[in-house]
Scaffold this active site. Structure first.
Site, PDB file in Angstrom:
ATOM      1  N   GLU A  95     -30.279  -8.047 -67.102  1.00  0.00           N
ATOM      2  CA  GLU A  95     -30.776  -6.597 -67.376  1.00  0.00           C
ATOM      3  C   GLU A  95     -31.342  -5.987 -68.821  1.00  0.00           C
ATOM      4  O   GLU A  95     -32.117  -5.511 -68.301  1.00  0.00           O
ATOM      5  CB  GLU A  95     -29.457  -5.864 -67.248  1.00  0.00           C
ATOM      6  CG  GLU A  95     -28.400  -6.127 -66.612  1.00  0.00           C
ATOM      7  CD  GLU A  95     -28.951  -5.285 -65.173  1.00  0.00           C
ATOM      8  OE1 GLU A  95     -29.755  -4.252 -65.423  1.00  0.00           O
ATOM      9  OE2 GLU A  95     -28.586  -5.020 -63.371  1.00  0.00           O
ATOM     10  N   SER A 366      26.216  -1.837 -48.844  1.00  0.00           N
ATOM     11  CA  SER A 366      27.242  -1.820 -49.495  1.00  0.00           C
ATOM     12  C   SER A 366      27.335  -2.011 -51.607  1.00  0.00           C
ATOM     13  O   SER A 366      27.515  -1.691 -52.780  1.00  0.00           O
ATOM     14  CB  SER A 366      27.811  -3.778 -49.954  1.00  0.00           C
ATOM     15  OG  SER A 366      28.272  -4.030 -48.283  1.00  0.00           O
TER      16      SER A 366
END
Length: 686
Positions: A95, A366
């Protein structure tokens, strides 16, 4: 003739002098104008970046863990030293090779681009440096106009003036778009490879560094050939700059990369379900508009513990099958403060954003029983020594107009049992006997005080968890037991500040509400510890737990639960299907291991602690068969805790055996006083 020549020479000389003066004046004016422009640019603040306008979510340590954006922008900020050097080198090579040598502009490349653009009479070609790209991504659109170019140049100069090269590069790598909603290298690393940016290899770095040029065209998910071609370009650039050798480039190019499939990819933000939950809290409960949340630059400080969140996500990932449709949820709350420390709302956020942690449509089975047993203990109607006969029973209710016949798992009935044994074995007959004795109204009232807000049906089956609740509610309710009967509202948001740092919201300092006596909560806690002991329904994970823990499992045809707590955390884990599909036996066993692994990993750096013993608790040896005080003649004896004054007064007998002698009673009382310490030493030695 000579005079004319002299006049001409004099005139020419004066002309050059004037031109020179004009040049000097122009030069000075240009320098002054340039200096003024530079001074202006330096003194003028940069505009607020789009990313800065997005509100941020922070964890309990102040670290940014997510952003809020209507556009679905996902990013995870990291420092430059948290990024693999190979990624940094690859980015610079492809870049901006002269990044550390220029002042924001590559004038040679810029001149070449200008000539091409003038020839074509458009803005077809550019020569952007990293700083220019950063300026464009932070402050501008991507339209190709002269006005945008001028602004880009100004912002580029300001960036170079105000920030070091190190800072600019760091901002660039956190801002640049890598496709598929991932902004920044950390988000990209986690999305594509499921790893952190610091863990990237050379091959992975070269692949990712090539994507920003065309996030769609070079996406390995969309165009693998284009992505590989671009990776080769990046590797060649790195060879040209001398950061890698030809051999390293060739080896990296030949390497097969471990891309994550869409269904297996990690989310690009930490705690996405928690982020969504906080968004709802902020907009629906605290009155902040969605627009302000998206673009107000708010900082939202939360209770989330990132280390615990990672432990939760790790436990879920290990305990669940990624290919199955089976779903899960985990919620963990600090019972001492009410702070939400971790939240996992599903197996994979990318494939299913529904937050199961908040879904009040699940039967707890439960795991609801402790709420009922706390009601029984706190009301004084029952103790841990209360005995019921576990046998096939038909219960009559609604003025004897209706009947209910519960069953135990596997049709196993245990005969005469006390509350501790009933909790450990999850006996349904004992549970229904309990709710018939104390009344459904009292149980519902206690559930409400503990944080259960959904509809609770006042029928005997309520004892077995047939009314739906959410994992969030269950974690909140069990936090009450852990905290000695105190209720603190669940809290996720501590403080909100605006872009200027002004406080917009501050969480109130809530005082705990005592909804059950500390003694009753402790007695229940001690009995719930037996769930993880021999014969308990959580015994299969007992070897994982290295600290005192209490809890209760729950299983229905469609849902599996493990809800439990330590002194520091109350955690609910649910497993099931979205459409209420029946679960298999193996699926019903997934919740407990997730709970155990999470609890141990979340508390890795916390020393094990026993549950603190409040005032008003006594310990005595009882005969578990009769529930009476044990004597030397009793075939069995069990140390049990009681709310002071509720302990048995009668002794068990064996053909008229008399009570123990006074010295024996004194020895028992001595053991009562120190039983909790003895139990702790025995636990520690084991």
């Amino acid at each position: 003739m000579g005079d004319e020549l002299k006049r001409q020479r004099k005139h020419s000389s004066r002309k050059w002098i004037l031109l020179f003066k004009a040049f000097c004046i122009s030069l000075v004016l240009g320098v002054l104008a340039g200096a003024a422009l530079l001074t202006y640019l330096y003194a003028t603040s940069l505009p607020m970046a789009e990313s800065d306008r997005n509100s941020r979510l922070l964890d309990s340590s102040g670290a940014v863990i997510a952003t809020f954006s209507s556009g679905g922008k996902d990013s995870i900020p990291v420092q430059l030293n948290e990024i693999a050097p190979s990624l940094v080198d690859a980015t610079l090579a492809v870049e901006d090779r002269k990044f550390y040598d220029h002042y924001g502009f590559d004038f040679k490349g810029l001149g070449r681009a200008v000539l091409v653009n003038l020839k074509r009479m458009d803005m077809a070609q550019g020569a952007s440096t990293l700083t220019q790209q950063l300026a464009r991504n932070l402050y501008l659109s991507h339209e190709k106009t002269w006005n945008r170019k001028l602004k880009e140049a100004m912002y580029t100069a300001q960036l170079e003036m105000k920030y070091s090269k190190h800072d600019i590069l760091n901002m660039y790598l956190n801002e640049i778009y890598y496709g598929h909603g991932a902004y920044g290298i950390e988000a990209a690393s986690q999305m594509y490879f499921g790893i952190r940016a610091s863990e990237l290899t050379l091959a992975e770095s070269a692949m990712l560094a090539g994507i920003p040029k065309g996030p769609t065209y070079y996406s390995p998910y969309n165009q693998m050939k284009n992505a590989k071609d671009r990776q080769k370009v990046v590797l060649e650039a790195m060879v040209d700059t001398g950061t890698i050798t030809r051999q390293e480039a060739d080896a990296a190019y030949q390497q097969t990369l471990p891309f994550k499939a869409p269904s297996e990819r990690r989310t690009v933000e930490e705690a996405p379900y928690f982020r969504d939950y906080v968004k709802n809290v902020v907009t629906q409960q605290l009155g902040i508009s969605p627009q302000l949340l998206d673009h107000g630059g708010l900082n939202i400080y939360t209770t989330l513990d990132s280390q615990m969140q990672q432990a939760a996500e790790s436990a879920v990932a290990k305990g669940m099958d990624a290919k199955s449709e089976l779903e899960t949820a985990l919620v963990s709350i600090d019972p001492r403060t009410g702070y939400v420390k971790a939240m996992v709302g599903g197996k994979n956020y990318l494939s299913n954003q529904y937050n199961h942690a908040l879904a009040s449509t699940r039967q707890p089975g439960s795991s609801f029983k402790p709420i009922m047993y706390l009601t029984a203990l706190d009301s004084g109607q029952m103790t841990g020594a209360t005995v019921f006969n576990s046998q096939p029973t038909i219960f009559h209710y609604d003025h004897d107009r209706l009947t209910y016949q519960p069953k135990n798992f596997g049709d196993k009935f245990l005969g005469e049992i006390n509350m501790r044994r009933a909790i450990a074995a999850s006996d349904n007959i004992y549970a229904v006997n309990t709710i018939m004795k104390i009344g459904t109204e009292k149980v519902i009232a206690m559930a409400r005080k503990m944080g259960i807000s959904g509809s609770l049906n006042p029928v005997p089956s309520l004892a077995l968890g047939t009314s739906p609740v959410s994992p969030f509610e269950m974690a909140s309710a069990f936090a009450v037991i852990s905290s000695g009967g105190q209720k603190l509202p669940a809290t996720a948001v501590l403080r909100i500040t605006d872009a200027a740092g002004r406080v917009v919201y501050e969480a109130p300092q809530n005082r705990p509400e005592q909804v059950a006596s500390p003694a009753a909560a402790y007695v229940l806690t001690r009995m719930m510890e037996s769930v993880f002991e021999s014969g308990g329904t959580g015994n299969r994970v007992a070897n994982v737990m290295k600290r005192p823990v209490a809890g209760k499992s729950g299983t229905t045809d469609t849902d599996a639960w493990m809800v439990g707590f330590t002194p520091e955390l109350s955690t609910a884990v649910w497993v099931g299907y979205d459409k209420g599909k029946a679960i298999q036996t193996a699926d019903g066993h997934r919740a407990a291991p997730i709970f155990a692994q999470y609890t141990e990993q979340a508390l890795t750096n916390v020393p094990p602690k026993i549950f603190p013993v409040p005032d008003g608790v006594v310990s005595v040896y009882i005969d578990p068969q009769s529930g009476k005080l044990a004597t030397a003649a009793c075939p069995q004896k069990q140390l049990e805790v009681f709310v002071a004054g509720s302990e048995p007064k009668e002794y068990c007998s064996d053909e008229g055996t008399s009570p123990p002698q006074p010295q024996d009673k004194q020895a028992d009382l001595k053991k009562e006083k120190h039983s909790w310490w003895s139990d702790f030493k025995r636990w520690w030695m084991n």
